[in-house]
Design a protein around this motif. Structure first.
Motif, PDB file in Angstrom:
ATOM      1  N   GLU A 116      50.279 -20.270 -14.810  1.00 36.26           N
ATOM      2  CA  GLU A 116      51.111 -19.065 -14.770  1.00 36.26           C
ATOM      3  C   GLU A 116      51.353 -18.472 -16.159  1.00 36.26           C
ATOM      4  N   SER A 130      55.877 -33.494 -13.567  1.00 39.33           N
ATOM      5  CA  SER A 130      56.796 -33.887 -12.489  1.00 39.33           C
ATOM      6  C   SER A 130      56.034 -34.249 -11.218  1.00 39.33           C
ATOM      7  N   LYS A 164      64.350 -34.929 -17.109  1.00 38.24           N
ATOM      8  CA  LYS A 164      64.100 -36.116 -16.284  1.00 38.24           C
ATOM      9  C   LYS A 164      62.641 -36.592 -16.279  1.00 38.24           C
ATOM     10  N   GLY A 190      53.697 -29.915 -16.270  1.00 39.02           N
ATOM     11  CA  GLY A 190      52.793 -30.759 -15.500  1.00 39.02           C
ATOM     12  C   GLY A 190      53.121 -32.239 -15.460  1.00 39.02           C
ATOM     13  N   ASP A 238      54.531 -17.517 -22.000  1.00 35.12           N
ATOM     14  CA  ASP A 238      54.605 -18.888 -22.532  1.00 35.12           C
ATOM     15  C   ASP A 238      55.572 -18.916 -23.714  1.00 35.12           C
ATOM     16  N   SER A 239      56.677 -19.608 -23.555  1.00 31.09           N
ATOM     17  CA  SER A 239      57.617 -19.723 -24.690  1.00 31.09           C
ATOM     18  C   SER A 239      57.467 -21.070 -25.401  1.00 31.09           C
ATOM     19  N   GLY A 245      58.055 -28.958 -18.311  1.00 35.59           N
ATOM     20  CA  GLY A 245      57.703 -27.580 -18.603  1.00 35.59           C
ATOM     21  C   GLY A 245      58.875 -26.636 -18.765  1.00 35.59           C
TER      22      GLY A 245
END
Ligand SMILES: Nc1nc2c(c(=O)[nH]1)N[C@H]1C(S)=C(S)[C@@H](COP(=O)(O)OP(=O)(O)OC[C@H]3O[C@@H](n4cnc5c(N)ncnc54)[C@H](O)[C@@H]3O)O[C@H]1N2
Ligand code: MOO
Ligand SMILES: [Mg+2]
Length: 610
Positions: A381, A447, A476, A445, A396-397, A493
């Motif tokens: 995305e 989780s 987490k 990417g 994209d930050s 992310g």
């Protein structure tokens, strides 16, 4: 959970009860227990050195049912000081003392230090709970735990815990059950194999302190800079000549005050005058200029009076108003730094310090290698900031944020990559990149999604996943993996999760790698008073972004709006990360006036003075 063994770790210390951040032996014990027992559930508490409070807490833990507490280990309050009362508070609750065990611990400790003779810890059984008193230092608890580690499963079994459970524990301790946990040690939380019948993450959710401990144990320090600083001997004297401390007149201290003839003028950078002078003669001299060989005193200009100038305008006669004294206002050769002495009295990794001090002796850092770091952002995305908006895509930050953070803390980003969620592409690029860098800092990417490919990619590339989940909010699914001397940080992310986990885990790891002292690797932290009326605590310990106000010498934190891990605006004006504890039945909310530890995010960390 029936499978759990419940331990309690009680830190007993007046200091730590006021400031939990000071507690080192408690978290160390938690880590040691987690390492030794795959199925440990650990209750922790910090109490002051108050006999009644200690006994009450022990009584409460001993009485706890379903699950009952198998063992309580206390740390602190076992010494000879008047307030050391842990053994006394423990003894009154014991049904049986275990003097042999206490003696065994003492014997082992005495082999390490004679000071072990000055601790009075007891061991015993209360109901079906084993209680062990350990001393209050991190080193001592590590040594004492090492002594009892092997005995504990048997001891717990004999006290009356469920036999099969204890047998299993023992098998796990010996490593004979054949099932290796993903991170080598697991704490309580729900874990699964991650297959269709078990939809939980197969990775244990470990406490933040344990995650840090694993990082420090895994990352190999490059000692080059520390060693260089430690061993660097000054090639020069500073000052290299006797230098004047004042603007004034250089003369012989054996002469008296009164009128003196001015022989000339010595500026900084001039050569040293080696010929003799009379007691009623002097030179005008500047700060930092070389004092003539036969002069031993400088009288500052304020203590003199100009009597006469020559026709050319130069000074001719001057009156010295004070009595000259030997060595007055002269810096002897090597008085700031002696040639051959250590240039750095301690190892300081500030580049400002290192470069300035080296330049003062005419040197530079030369070819010392800095950690090589690559940044990857993953996500199909993601749009680069300069791209046009597109349906279903977001900007994209994380790439920019992580590169800027590295730079802010004095490190450099050697490579930047943005990858789509494609397993083969992710694998291929990681395989290429890790050979050229020491660290990869990746985001996204990690989780539970079908396209969260980082963990499988790492596994298929032969990385060990040292941990794959941490009990914290945000962050987490934080993942740390290693392969030989390559280290991979899989940050979640969500931009704020990446921001928080960078500060708490990545920065300490890089500093450690670069040879920093352990205590300096983490962000500086301080106690801070919360200003917000009430904040509902999360079950996970939470690291909230807050602005700092200084009022009457005290620091206050105001939490920056919604703390959703997707809302990057919460880093705007964030001076600190306030460590909120996980919610408990007795403490569901954080309220104004509560004091918490806060990690300092920036050098200029006070936003407002009131
Ligand atoms: N079933 C579960 N789902 C999720 C869990 C869970 O435990 N069970 N954990 C949640 C938590 S907590 C987090 S944090 C996220 C972490 O997700 P991933 O690390 O897998 O990251 P992605 O899925 O790739 O992205 C998450 C989120 O962040 C946005 N993102 C990603 N990269 C960037 C970037 N470079 N710049 C800006 N924004 C980025 C992405 O679009 C997603 O919105 O998982 C939860 N899910
Ligand atoms: O832990 Mo996640 O990082 O809440 O958003
Ligand atoms: Mg995901």
């Amino acid at each position: 959970m029936a499978d759990e063994i419940v331990f309690a770790v009680l830190t007993i210390s007046d200091t730590c009860s006021q400031d939990a951040g000071q507690d080192r032996s408690g978290p160390r014990l938690v880590k040691l227990i987690c390492d030794a027992f795959q199925n440990a559930h650990i209750i922790t508490a910090i109490l002051p050195d108050e006999r009644e409070q200690i006994s009450n807490k022990l009584r409460e833990l001993i009485a706890q049912k379903s699950p009952s507490v198998s063992a309580i280990i206390t740390t602190g309050g076992t010494g000879f000081a008047p307030r050391d009362v842990t053994p006394e508070a423990t003894k009154i609750l014991l049904d049986k003392e275990c003097p042999q065990l206490a003696q065994y611990i003492a014997q082992a400790s005495l082999q390490k230090t004679h000071f072990a003779a000055l601790t009075r810890g007891v061991c015993g059984i209360a109901g079906s709970t084993l209680i062990l008193n350990f001393p209050g230092s991190e080193k001592a608890v590590t040594e004492c735990f090492e002594v009892v580690r092997e005995l504990l499963p048997h001891a717990l079994q004999l006290i009356g815990n469920e036999l099969p459970l204890v047998r299993r524990v023992h098998a796990e301790l010996q490593g004979s059950n054949g099932i290796a946990p993903p991170s080598g040690h697991i704490c309580p939380h729900k874990t699964g194999k991650g297959d269709d019948s078990d939809r939980n993450s197969p990775f244990a959710m470990i406490p933040v302190v344990q995650a840090l401990e694993i990082i420090f144990q895994t990352v190999q320090q490059q000692r080059a800079v520390a060693q260089l600083l430690n061993e660097f001997l000054s090639p020069v004297d500073i000052p290299p000549f006797r230098a004047s401390i004042k603007d004034g007149y250089a003369m012989k201290s054996t002469g008296f005050s009164g009128t003196k003839k001015v022989l000339g003028y010595i500026a900084a950078g001039d050569e040293i005058i080696v010929h003799d002078l009379e007691e009623d003669e002097c030179y005008k001299i500047n700060t930092g200029a070389p004092v003539p060989h036969y002069a031993d005193c400088v009288v500052q200009v304020e203590d003199t009076k100009l009597l006469k100038r020559k026709k050319t305008g130069e000074e001719d006669l001057v009156e010295i108003l004070i009595e000259p004294k030997a060595n007055l206002d002269i810096r002897p050769v090597g008085s700031d730094l002696r040639k051959g002495s250590k240039l750095f009295p301690s190892v300081d990794h500030s580049e400002v310090v290192i470069k300035s001090v080296l330049s003062s002796v005419g040197r530079n850092l030369g070819g010392v290698r800095k950690p090589k770091i690559g940044i990857i952002s993953t996500g199909s995305e993601l749009l680069a900031p300069e791209q046009a908006e597109e349906m279903g895509k977001i900007y994209d930050s994380n790439t920019t944020m992580l590169a800027e953070l590295l730079q802010y803390f004095g490190f450099e980003c050697a490579h930047k990559l943005v990858l789509s969620d494609d397993l083969e592409a992710v694998k291929g690029k990681i395989a290429e990149l890790y050979k050229n860098v020491d660290f990869i800092i990746c985001s996204g990417g990690v989780s539970m999604g079908d396209k969260d490919y980082i963990k499988p990619a790492l596994q298929s590339l032969g990385f060990t996943i040292n941990f794959g989940r941490v009990n914290m909010k945000p962050g987490k699914p934080m993942t740390f993996a290693s392969k030989n001397e390559n280290y991979f940080f899989g940050l979640p992310g969500n931009p704020v999760s990446a921001f928080v986990t960078f500060h708490l885990f990545v920065l300490p790891a890089i500093r450690w790698f670069a040879g920093w002292q352990r205590d300096k690797c983490e962000l500086a932290s301080l106690p801070i008073t919360l200003q917000n009326d009430s904040i509902a605590l999360d079950p996970r310990p939470e690291y909230v972004r807050a602005a700092v106000t200084s009022r009457n010498g005290r620091l206050y934190a105001t939490v920056n709006g919604s703390q959703m891990s997707s809302r990057l605006q919460s880093i705007v004006g964030a001076d600190v990360l306030v460590h909120l504890p996980g919610r408990t039945a007795s403490k569901p909310n954080a309220v104004a006036g509560d004091v918490y530890r806060a990690s300092v995010l920036r050098y200029d960390f006070i936003s407002k003075y009131e």
